[in-house]
Structures are given as C-alpha cells and as structure tokens.
Design a protein around this motif. Structure first.
Motif, PDB file in Angstrom:
ATOM      1  N   ARG A 293       0.728  -1.239   0.070  1.00  0.00           N
ATOM      2  CA  ARG A 293       0.012   0.048   0.078  1.00  0.00           C
ATOM      3  C   ARG A 293       0.791   1.439  -0.034  1.00  0.00           C
ATOM      4  NH1 ARG A 293      -4.862  -1.576  -1.839  1.00  0.00           N
ATOM      5  NH2 ARG A 293      -5.491  -3.698  -0.775  1.00  0.00           N
ATOM      6  N   THR A 294       1.993   1.206  -0.470  1.00  0.00           N
ATOM      7  CA  THR A 294       2.923   2.579  -0.497  1.00  0.00           C
ATOM      8  C   THR A 294       2.411   2.981  -1.597  1.00  0.00           C
ATOM      9  OG1 THR A 294       4.494   1.179  -1.632  1.00  0.00           O
ATOM     10  CG2 THR A 294       4.888   1.439   0.776  1.00  0.00           C
ATOM     11  N   ILE A 295       2.644   4.479  -1.915  1.00  0.00           N
ATOM     12  CA  ILE A 295       2.131   5.113  -2.777  1.00  0.00           C
ATOM     13  C   ILE A 295       3.518   6.048  -3.252  1.00  0.00           C
ATOM     14  CG2 ILE A 295       0.844   7.368  -3.583  1.00  0.00           C
ATOM     15  CD1 ILE A 295      -0.872   7.026  -1.085  1.00  0.00           C
ATOM     16  N   SER A 296       3.406   5.985  -4.945  1.00  0.00           N
ATOM     17  CA  SER A 296       4.419   6.431  -5.665  1.00  0.00           C
ATOM     18  C   SER A 296       3.816   7.417  -6.604  1.00  0.00           C
ATOM     19  CB  SER A 296       5.184   5.361  -6.565  1.00  0.00           C
ATOM     20  OG  SER A 296       5.781   4.482  -5.672  1.00  0.00           O
ATOM     21  N   LYS A 346      11.561  13.488 -16.531  1.00  0.00           N
ATOM     22  CA  LYS A 346      11.063  12.561 -15.707  1.00  0.00           C
ATOM     23  C   LYS A 346      11.185  12.665 -14.212  1.00  0.00           C
ATOM     24  CE  LYS A 346      10.274   8.330 -17.530  1.00  0.00           C
ATOM     25  NZ  LYS A 346       8.958   8.298 -18.068  1.00  0.00           N
ATOM     26  N   LEU A 347      10.237  12.967 -13.398  1.00  0.00           N
ATOM     27  CA  LEU A 347      10.414  12.987 -11.896  1.00  0.00           C
ATOM     28  C   LEU A 347       9.814  11.780 -11.115  1.00  0.00           C
ATOM     29  CD1 LEU A 347      11.331  14.738  -9.724  1.00  0.00           C
ATOM     30  CD2 LEU A 347       9.366  16.162  -9.622  1.00  0.00           C
ATOM     31  N   GLY A 353      13.260   5.019  -4.199  1.00  0.00           N
ATOM     32  CA  GLY A 353      14.077   5.747  -4.484  1.00  0.00           C
ATOM     33  C   GLY A 353      13.904   6.835  -5.500  1.00  0.00           C
ATOM     34  N   ASN A 354      14.111   8.034  -5.355  1.00  0.00           N
ATOM     35  CA  ASN A 354      13.726   9.067  -6.063  1.00  0.00           C
ATOM     36  C   ASN A 354      14.483   9.221  -7.344  1.00  0.00           C
ATOM     37  OD1 ASN A 354      11.915   9.712  -4.033  1.00  0.00           O
ATOM     38  ND2 ASN A 354      12.847  11.190  -3.008  1.00  0.00           N
ATOM     39  N   GLN A 355      13.913   9.752  -8.503  1.00  0.00           N
ATOM     40  CA  GLN A 355      14.524   9.883  -9.648  1.00  0.00           C
ATOM     41  C   GLN A 355      14.079  11.214 -10.273  1.00  0.00           C
ATOM     42  OE1 GLN A 355      13.621   6.253 -11.665  1.00  0.00           O
ATOM     43  NE2 GLN A 355      15.737   5.453 -11.321  1.00  0.00           N
ATOM     44  N   ASP A 356      15.125  11.866 -10.936  1.00  0.00           N
ATOM     45  CA  ASP A 356      15.052  13.362 -11.620  1.00  0.00           C
ATOM     46  C   ASP A 356      16.099  13.091 -12.803  1.00  0.00           C
ATOM     47  OD1 ASP A 356      14.748  15.668 -12.594  1.00  0.00           O
ATOM     48  OD2 ASP A 356      15.339  16.860 -10.862  1.00  0.00           O
ATOM     49  N   TYR A 357      15.727  12.827 -14.124  1.00  0.00           N
ATOM     50  CA  TYR A 357      16.318  12.625 -15.204  1.00  0.00           C
ATOM     51  C   TYR A 357      15.555  13.090 -16.553  1.00  0.00           C
ATOM     52  CZ  TYR A 357      14.178   8.304 -16.011  1.00  0.00           C
ATOM     53  OH  TYR A 357      13.196   7.099 -16.434  1.00  0.00           O
ATOM     54  N   ASP A 358      16.339  13.507 -17.547  1.00  0.00           N
ATOM     55  CA  ASP A 358      15.790  13.657 -18.964  1.00  0.00           C
ATOM     56  C   ASP A 358      15.809  12.464 -19.701  1.00  0.00           C
ATOM     57  OD1 ASP A 358      15.144  16.088 -18.116  1.00  0.00           O
ATOM     58  OD2 ASP A 358      16.814  17.103 -19.087  1.00  0.00           O
ATOM     59  N   ARG A 359      14.979  11.871 -20.352  1.00  0.00           N
ATOM     60  CA  ARG A 359      15.057  11.022 -21.534  1.00  0.00           C
ATOM     61  C   ARG A 359      15.190  11.512 -22.927  1.00  0.00           C
ATOM     62  NH1 ARG A 359      15.457   5.671 -22.055  1.00  0.00           N
ATOM     63  NH2 ARG A 359      14.405   4.552 -23.796  1.00  0.00           N
ATOM     64  N   ASN A 626       5.172  -3.391 -11.896  1.00  0.00           N
ATOM     65  CA  ASN A 626       5.631  -3.245 -10.607  1.00  0.00           C
ATOM     66  C   ASN A 626       5.645  -1.983  -9.984  1.00  0.00           C
ATOM     67  OD1 ASN A 626       7.685  -1.707 -11.617  1.00  0.00           O
ATOM     68  ND2 ASN A 626       8.739  -3.663 -12.471  1.00  0.00           N
ATOM     69  N   ASP A 627       6.275  -1.645  -8.981  1.00  0.00           N
ATOM     70  CA  ASP A 627       6.053  -0.150  -8.421  1.00  0.00           C
ATOM     71  C   ASP A 627       6.390   1.041  -9.136  1.00  0.00           C
ATOM     72  OD1 ASP A 627       8.718  -0.554  -8.312  1.00  0.00           O
ATOM     73  OD2 ASP A 627       9.185  -0.056  -6.152  1.00  0.00           O
ATOM     74  N   SER A 628       6.948   0.667 -10.309  1.00  0.00           N
ATOM     75  CA  SER A 628       7.524   1.833 -11.168  1.00  0.00           C
ATOM     76  C   SER A 628       7.151   1.593 -12.674  1.00  0.00           C
ATOM     77  CB  SER A 628       8.928   1.861 -11.072  1.00  0.00           C
ATOM     78  OG  SER A 628       9.759   0.911 -11.522  1.00  0.00           O
ATOM     79  N   VAL A 629       6.637   0.567 -13.148  1.00  0.00           N
ATOM     80  CA  VAL A 629       6.589   0.355 -14.471  1.00  0.00           C
ATOM     81  C   VAL A 629       4.771   0.014 -14.798  1.00  0.00           C
ATOM     82  CG1 VAL A 629       6.915  -0.966 -16.770  1.00  0.00           C
ATOM     83  CG2 VAL A 629       8.849  -0.559 -14.977  1.00  0.00           C
ATOM     84  N   LEU A 630       4.266   0.609 -15.880  1.00  0.00           N
ATOM     85  CA  LEU A 630       2.942   0.481 -16.299  1.00  0.00           C
ATOM     86  C   LEU A 630       2.826  -0.208 -17.630  1.00  0.00           C
ATOM     87  CD1 LEU A 630       1.139   3.843 -15.682  1.00  0.00           C
ATOM     88  CD2 LEU A 630       1.212   1.862 -14.128  1.00  0.00           C
TER      89      LEU A 630
END
Length: 798
Positions: A293-296, A346-347, A353-359, A626-630
């Motif tokens: 139940r963690t939120i991203s 992308k933020l 873990g937090n991420q901040d980058y340009d693709r 998963n917790d980061s991929v749709l």
C-alpha cells in the motif's frame, strides 16, 4: 438480436401497405458522357410538367449514372439535367399514362462548349448528399481542401471525428478507411500519419457509409469512410497546379495531369508536403502498491518536435476496347521521411528511490508503399449488365530507428544509452470479381468474390550501452520477431427492388478467415480459423414531396491488427510498456439505424437514430507491472451498447450562404465485468460540427468550421471535452482559372487531448497539446484544352 430481425421483417412486409392504391408511374434512366459513354454521378435531375414548368421531383444521379422518379401521376413531363462543366440538357416532352406507366429516359450530356479558357459556373454541387446506403461529402466545395490535409478535411465531414493524433472515428466508433473503394495498406496502423500527409486537394469526394451493403468488407465498428481520389474524365489535356506556404517553414505543392482521347485516358499526379509539429504532453500519475500500500508519484513532461516530409505519386490509364470491354492499370507510390527529437523530463518519487532525469530520443523513420492495380470490365448487351475483375498488390516496408539517452540529475550516475530498431513490412494482395445485373427496371442483382491475403512482419531489435566494455550489446527483452498472416475469402450477394415508393436492398456476405500469429522468437504459433455470415438490409421509402424514410441494418466485424496481437513488449520508455494480446478476439457488431430526409427551397434535414451492440469490444487496459512500470495491452470487453441520434442540417440560400450543422448525442454503456470491474459504466456525450460558407459576389468566398466534442467514456476513466475552430478565404483570379486562398487552423489554439483515469491502484491524468494553429497562403491554377464534339444527342424511351 432476434428483435432486430423481427423488426426488419415486419417493416419489410408492412411498408408496401402504405403505398397508395392509385396507379402512379415511374420515370428512370441513366446519364452518360457523350464521348466516353462513362456514367455521370451527382447530376442534378429535375422533373417538370409541360404545362406550367412546375417541379414534380428532384433527384441526384448515382455512381452508375442512374436516376429514378417514383409515384408520379399521369401527365406530360420533361426532364432537365445540369452538371458542372456540362451544358444543361432538356429531354423532349413525354406522356405518362396507363399505357406508358414506366418511362425510360436516356440522357447523354456534352461539355464541348465548356472550355477552361472561359469557365462559367451556374450552380454549385451540394456539399453533402444522402443516398440509400451512403452520404457523400464533396471536397472541392471546401476551401480548407486547397491547403489542408485529408485529416483536416475529415474533421469537416458530418458524423466523422478526428482526434489530436489524427485517429479517425465514425459516430464515436472505429472505422475502416478505403481508398477508391479498396483496402489500402497505408490505412492500417499508420493511417493517422498518412492522412495528415495526404493533400486534400487530391481528393474528389469522401463517402461516409455507416451501414455498408454486403458487397463491402464488413470491417469497422462505425462503418466505412471511402476516400475517392480525383481522376478527370474531360477530353483533351487537363491539369491543375497548386502551391502553399505556411508558418513554421511548412509548405506543400502538387500537380495532376489528365489526357483523354475518348478511348484512352491517361492520368498522373505528384504532390509533396513538408510539415512541422511541436507537441507537449504532461503525464501525472499516482500509483499504489497492491501489496504494501505504498504510494509512488510520477510526472513526465514531454516535448516532441517532428519534421515529416512526404511524397505521393500516381500514374495510370483506362482504355476502352469497344462498347463492351475496357481495362486499365494504375500504380501508386508513397514515401514519408520523418525526423523527431523528444525530451522527456521525468520525476519519480517512490519508496524504492527518487529519480530526476531527462530521457532524450532521436527518431528516424521511413515509410514506403508501392502498389499496383489492374482491372478488366466486360459489359453485356443490356445496359449496366457487367462483370469486372480487379487485382491489387501492395508492398509497404517501414523502418523506425530510435536512439535514447538518459541524462540523470538524481541519482548522480553516468548517462545511459539504449537503441531500438523496428522493421515492419506489410504485403497485401486482393482479388475481386464483381457482377451486376439490372434484371428489370425495378430489380437489380449484385454478386461477387473478394479474396484478401495479407502478411505483416514485425522485427524488433534492441541494444543497450555497456559502460564496462564501452560497446552496445543486444537486449533480449527488446528483441523479438512476430509474423501475422491473415487470409480472408468472401462471397457476397445483394438484391435491390424498387416498388412504387419503397426501395429494398438486402444482402448477405459469407467470410472464411484463416489467421495465424507466429512468434518466431519463441517458436510458438497461434492459429485462429472461423467462418461468419454478415447480413445487411437497407430500406428507403419516399413520402410526399422531397421526403424520404430510411432503415438500415448490418452485421459487422473489427479484426485486431498485427501490433495489437504482437505479445512482445514495445518500450516507449522504461516506465511505460505496450504489449499486444495474441488471443484478442475480433469484435462482432450489430448495427441498426433509421433516418429521415427532407429537402425544400435550399434547406435539407437528415435526422437519424442508431443503435450498436458490440461483443468483445477492444479496450486498452493499463496495469502496474511493478512499483515503477505500467503495462498497457488490448483486452476484450464483455459487451458494449451504444444509442445515438444526430441530424445534418443543410442550408443553401441562393448559393451565397451554405451552412451544414451536425449535432450528435450519444449514450454508451460498457460491461467490463469480465475484466474484474464490478459494475457496468455508462455516460452520455455529445458533439457538434458546424461548416459555413459565404460568397461575396462571384469571386470571393469565406468558410468557417468548428468542432466540439464533450467528454467520452473508457473502462478506466474518460477523455475530457475538446474544441477547435478553423477559417478560410478564397478569391478567384485569371477568369476563374486560378484561385488565391488563405486558411488558418485552430484559430484560438484550443485543440487538445486530455484523459483522466481513476482506479483503486492508479490515478492518472494525461494532457497533450500541439502547435495546431497553422497558417497557409496558397495558389491553384487549372488548365486544359477540351476537344470539340458533335451536337448533343438524346435517346428517349417510351
């Protein structure tokens, strides 16, 4: 389903009871060109009395040149026919009585006095015309067609919707798009891109067929849109040249030539277009882990700049061997090169873990299509009794080369690189044999065979940069090979009978489909063979005056395309994946509609109501991998029900003010319980299309069109409303042989696409806007030499 058959049965056998008992007669015939003997479509045919020239009927000739007046009382009459570019013609006076109840009038029209050295146009074609089985939009009456694309013109066509990506729908449902009545490989996966590049000034007319007869392929939930390209039939040498310059270094130009000797008709065209598109997309989502139940939180801000350059060429001929036999060949070539540069900021905020980058993405695409078509037609002794063989072959390769780089701000790690090379090839073959037989003046029979043999080859290759070795290495997750074969063989028949006021067209099409999906990478094969029947029924009943009732029914199918079946993942970016479903079932649609048509003194009303029941409707479902991929894939809904009502209001005041207004209201209920949703969802949406033109004298014309679409439903949420308005102006010059025009699309920069998804574990909002305010200044010029011909001839039957 049974109710629809019962309703159709009762209407079929009850309508004739309303026909008046008195013995009214009928007047019918065909209209052809004097020299070529070719039928003339959309000729204005007016029936008048001899005594006072009173108008007793008004008709528009069909594609085979035929026209019919029914329920005409006894008297002396004559027919007056008029058509742009041809001399007005009038038949001799004829008598309609008990001994001559069914009159045949064969009209031959001449354009020998019409020359482009001095063009005189007395009247305009109607912008929008309704017949028993289709609605026709005349593109040459649309100012926006001088500089715009096919995609932009389709926005002006009543009942048609086009979204910001160029995807076309008909009455809020998927549609099959034909070119000159045939399946084109260009109108598959990349139809939106091709329509945005196809110049509108190469199109003669657009046919909207919401319930096609059995002779048409039954694909498309909403029906068929048939784009008819221009091919001049006037004798001599004729042609047009156009050129347009727009903002953001846009330009397009084209030319078409036609040389007709009577027996031989040569035609060719070439056009090119340089476009520029800047698009921004904001994608915000909140994702809840189903276990802990963690939120991203995720935010993507995409800026995409695209410069597509396209070229389209065609060449062909028609040859008349004698009065009964003719043949022809045509070839088409399409080439589109595209360079795109994307930046996605992308933020990510998550427990992992937090991420901040340009693709960054550099994209190079090339699409080609080469096609050829051959036909042979034989006519029998009886008029319009003929058989026709057509063969169409097309080869369409596509290359997409994507180069990605991730530039990180957080965490502080080295840049990452990955590439994807996608090779796709579509090979299509189509063989059709059609037979038409007008058994009598009231009965017409059509039958034929339609074989389509398609192969789609999708080859994906992925690689990633290895920091340790300093080289790119294959990525097995992104490398796959998928081949999709689809063979469809069909036979069909239609039967048309005209009573005094009732016209019936009944049809049946049987199709055997052999589908085989081959996963080359895994060695798996998934076959799917099935046979289905597709019945159709069209009823038309003429009331007093220019009034008509229509009732249509058709059973239709929507088959999944290759990329919707391909189970291998396509990675747009590391957090969004699209996956096909090789076990996706075809949609089966039962569609019924009723319509009414009324015309008087330049005003026409065409209200209609329609109902669609769809089994196995496609829908895109987005789920968390998963917790980061749709992951987004196509699924089948249990069923979908839709009710709708629309009306096409046409106003033509002395050819000065021409208005077409089409409001539409739509109720949709979807049942997604088979996908785990607990209850059905429903919504009411509406849209409105306004197209208005005004002539200032003989030389200047203005045009305005606007489209509004309210919110619409998806299983996981809805698309929000959208609105766009366009404006155009034209001035004729050089004795009307040339035109100067100015157009602007999306005047108020309101065009956008916005979606809101709401679920127990995913809340997402996506908004896309583009530089859709586009200006064009252009010039077109028509030239030609028309050969002189003999005086006009008539063949008056009694």
């Amino acid at each position: 389903m049974q109710k629809l058959y019962v309703l159709s049965f009762l209407l079929l056998f009850s309508f004739p009871l309303f026909v008046r008992a008195q013995l009214n007669g009928s007047i019918s015939g065909t209209i052809t060109d004097l020299k070529s003997k070719a039928p003339l479509e959309f000729v204005n045919v007016v029936l008048k009395t001899q005594t006072d020239d009173a108008v007793k009927g008004h008709e528009i000739s069909l594609a085979n040149g035929s026209y019919t007046f029914k329920g005409i009382p006894e008297g002396n009459y004559y027919i007056q026919a008029s058509y742009i570019g041809y001399d007005d013609t009038r038949t001799a006076v004829f008598l309609l009585d008990n001994q001559h109840k069914n009159i045949r009038q064969y009209i031959v029209m001449d354009n020998s006095k019409s020359t482009l050295k001095e063009v005189a146009i007395n009247s305009k074609k109607a912008l929008y015309i309704n017949t028993i089985d289709k609605k026709v939009y005349h593109v040459n009456q649309d100012i926006m067609a001088k500089s715009g694309s096919a995609s932009e013109i389709l926005q002006n066509v009543p009942l048609v919707q086009v979204d910001i990506d160029g995807n076309v729908s008909l009455r809020n449902a998927a549609v099959t798009i034909l070119i000159n009545g045939k399946i084109s490989p260009l109108m598959g996966k990349n139809a939106a891109a091709v329509l945005q590049q196809l110049p509108a000034n190469s199109i003669e007319k657009i046919e909207v067929i919401t319930n096609p007869s059995a002779k048409y392929k039954p694909d498309g939930t909403g029906g068929i849109i048939n784009i008819i390209l221009k091919k001049d039939v006037k004798r001599g040498l004729n042609g047009t040249v156009t050129g347009n310059v727009g903002n953001k270094e846009r330009y397009n130009t084209g030319t078409s030539l036609n040389y007709n000797t009577g027996k031989l008709n040569l035609f060719g065209s070439y056009s090119m277009k340089q476009d520029d598109r800047l698009r921004t997309t904001v994608n915000q989502r909140m994702q809840t882990d189903q276990v802990n139940r963690t939120i991203s939180f995720y935010t993507d801000f995409l800026t995409a700049k695209t410069r597509p350059f396209s070229q389209i060429a065609s060449l062909g001929f028609d040859y008349t061997i004698d009065k009964k036999n003719s043949f022809g060949w045509s070839g088409n070539f399409y080439l589109r090169n595209l360079h795109k540069e994307d930046v996605t900021a992308k933020l990510v905020t998550s427990i992992s873990g937090n991420q901040d980058y340009d693709r960054l993405r550099k994209n190079f695409e090339q699409e080609k299509s080469t096609s050829g078509a051959f036909y042979f037609e034989h006519g029998f002794a009886k008029e319009d009794h003929k058989i026709r063989l057509e063969v169409n072959v097309a080869h369409s390769p596509e290359t997409e080369d994507n180069q990605y780089t991730n530039v990180y701000r957080l965490p502080a790690i080295a840049n990452q690189q990955d590439n994807t090379l996608i090779l796709q090839t579509a090979d299509t073959k189509q063989v059709t044999l059609s037979y038409e037989n007008p058994i009598s003046e009231q009965i017409r029979l059509e039958a034929g065979y339609d074989g389509q043999f398609n192969q789609h080859n999708l080859d994906f290759f992925g690689e990633a940069f290895n920091q340790a070795t300093g080289q790119f290495v294959p990525d097995i997750q992104k490398t796959n090979h998928f081949i999709y074969n689809e063979d469809i063989q069909a036979v069909y028949g239609t039967y048309t009978q005209a009573f005094q006021k009732l016209t019936l067209m009944a049809g049946l099409r049987g199709e055997y489909s052999a589908v085989n999906s081959r996963l080359i990478t895994t060695g798996e094969s998934i076959p799917n063979h099935y046979f289905k029947l597709y019945p159709t029924l069209h009823l038309s009943y003429k009331l007093q005056g220019n009034k008509e009732l229509q009732l249509n029914y058709s059973r239709r199918v929507r088959r999944p395309e290759a990329d919707e079946l391909n189970p291998f993942a396509e990675y747009a970016d590391p957090t969004n994946i699209r996956v096909g479903n090789p076990r996706l079932l075809p949609e089966i649609i039962n569609s019924a509609e009723a319509g009414y048509q009324w015309r008087k003194d330049g005003i026409s009303l065409m209200p209609g109501i329609y109902y669609r029941y769809t089994m196995n409707r496609f829908t895109a479902i987005t789920e968390a991998l998963n917790d980061s991929v749709l992951v987004t894939r196509q699924q089948n809904l249990a069923n979908d029900r839709a009710f709708g009502a629309d009306v096409v209001v046409g106003v033509n005041l002395h050819d000065k003010l021409v208005v077409n207004f089409t409001p539409n209201i739509f109720y949709n209920e979807i049942d997604a319980t088979n996908l785990g949703y607990s209850h059905k969802k429903s919504t009411v949406t509406w849209s409105a299309n306004l197209n208005a033109g005004y002539s200032l004298g003989q030389l200047i014309a203005l045009q305005l069109n606007s489209i509004y679409k309210s919110a619409r439903l998806t299983p996981q949420g809805r698309y929000l409303p959208s609105f766009v308005m366009n404006l155009g102006a034209k001035r004729d010059v050089l004795k009307k042989k040339g035109s100067i025009y100015f157009t602007v699309s999306d005047i108020f920069k309101t065009q956008r696409q916005e979606a809101a998804l709401q679920g127990p574990f995913l809340v997402q909002h996506v908004k896309t806007v583009s530089n859709s305010r586009i200006f064009y200044v252009g010039f077109s010029y028509g030239f030609g030499v028309v050969k002189k011909k003999k005086d006009l001839q008539f063949d008056n039957g009694g």
